[in-house]
Motif scaffolding. Structure first.
Motif, PDB file in Angstrom:
ATOM      1  N   LYS A   1       1.800  17.905   0.593  1.00  0.00           N
ATOM      2  CA  LYS A   1       1.892  16.650   1.329  1.00  0.00           C
ATOM      3  C   LYS A   1       0.530  16.015   1.598  1.00  0.00           C
ATOM      4  N   VAL A   2       0.567  14.708   1.836  1.00  0.00           N
ATOM      5  CA  VAL A   2      -0.559  13.999   2.430  1.00  0.00           C
ATOM      6  C   VAL A   2      -0.333  14.124   3.932  1.00  0.00           C
ATOM      7  N   SER A   3      -1.324  14.669   4.655  1.00  0.00           N
ATOM      8  CA  SER A   3      -1.114  14.990   6.060  1.00  0.00           C
ATOM      9  C   SER A   3      -2.348  14.677   6.893  1.00  0.00           C
ATOM     10  N   ASP A   4      -2.102  14.329   8.162  1.00  0.00           N
ATOM     11  CA  ASP A   4      -3.174  14.113   9.145  1.00  0.00           C
ATOM     12  C   ASP A   4      -4.184  13.062   8.695  1.00  0.00           C
ATOM     13  N   VAL A   5      -3.677  11.871   8.347  1.00  0.00           N
ATOM     14  CA  VAL A   5      -4.542  10.768   7.909  1.00  0.00           C
ATOM     15  C   VAL A   5      -4.673   9.778   9.062  1.00  0.00           C
TER      16      VAL A   5
ATOM     17  N   ILE B   1       0.869  -1.175   0.000  1.00  0.00           N
ATOM     18  CA  ILE B   1       0.000   0.000   0.000  1.00  0.00           C
ATOM     19  C   ILE B   1       0.904   1.223   0.000  1.00  0.00           C
ATOM     20  N   ARG B   2       0.693   2.124  -0.958  1.00  0.00           N
ATOM     21  CA  ARG B   2       1.542   3.309  -1.081  1.00  0.00           C
ATOM     22  C   ARG B   2       0.789   4.563  -0.668  1.00  0.00           C
ATOM     23  N   ILE B   3       1.439   5.353   0.149  1.00  0.00           N
ATOM     24  CA  ILE B   3       0.903   6.661   0.533  1.00  0.00           C
ATOM     25  C   ILE B   3       1.971   7.676   0.191  1.00  0.00           C
ATOM     26  N   LYS B   4       1.605   8.611  -0.707  1.00  0.00           N
ATOM     27  CA  LYS B   4       2.586   9.567  -1.196  1.00  0.00           C
ATOM     28  C   LYS B   4       1.879  10.856  -1.596  1.00  0.00           C
TER      29      LYS B   4
ATOM     30  N   THR C   1       9.118  12.089   2.730  1.00  0.00           N
ATOM     31  CA  THR C   1       9.304  13.447   2.231  1.00  0.00           C
ATOM     32  C   THR C   1       7.979  14.136   1.933  1.00  0.00           C
ATOM     33  N   THR C   2       6.960  13.353   1.535  1.00  0.00           N
ATOM     34  CA  THR C   2       5.697  13.954   1.092  1.00  0.00           C
ATOM     35  C   THR C   2       4.503  13.583   1.962  1.00  0.00           C
ATOM     36  N   THR C   3       4.761  12.990   3.151  1.00  0.00           N
ATOM     37  CA  THR C   3       3.672  12.649   4.061  1.00  0.00           C
ATOM     38  C   THR C   3       4.038  13.051   5.484  1.00  0.00           C
TER      39      THR C   3
END
Length: 58
Positions: free
Chosen positions: A21-25, A11-14, A50-52
């Motif tokens: 960024k992807v934030s506060d998940v 599973i990728r989160i980017k 770097t992006t989460t």
């Protein structure tokens, strides 16, 4: 969320970039093959540091 079978791919989160960024998940009550996940160590996750930020499991 529930995934009944084994994962064939991680599973990728980017996010898009360091400024978008992807934030506060929050992942709550996630199960894979019947096992409740409590962290990204429980199954193969690819989370781009770097992006989460602030990816949490309950």
């Amino acid at each position: 969320m529930s995934i009944t079978g084994p994962l064939k791919k991680p599973i990728r989160i980017k996010g898009l970039s360091a400024t978008q960024k992807v934030s506060d998940v929050l992942f709550e009550n996630v199960r894979v093959a019947g096992k409740r996940l409590t962290s990204t160590a429980d199954i193969p996750f690819e989370i781009d540091p770097t992006t989460t930020e602030k990816i949490t499991f309950l």
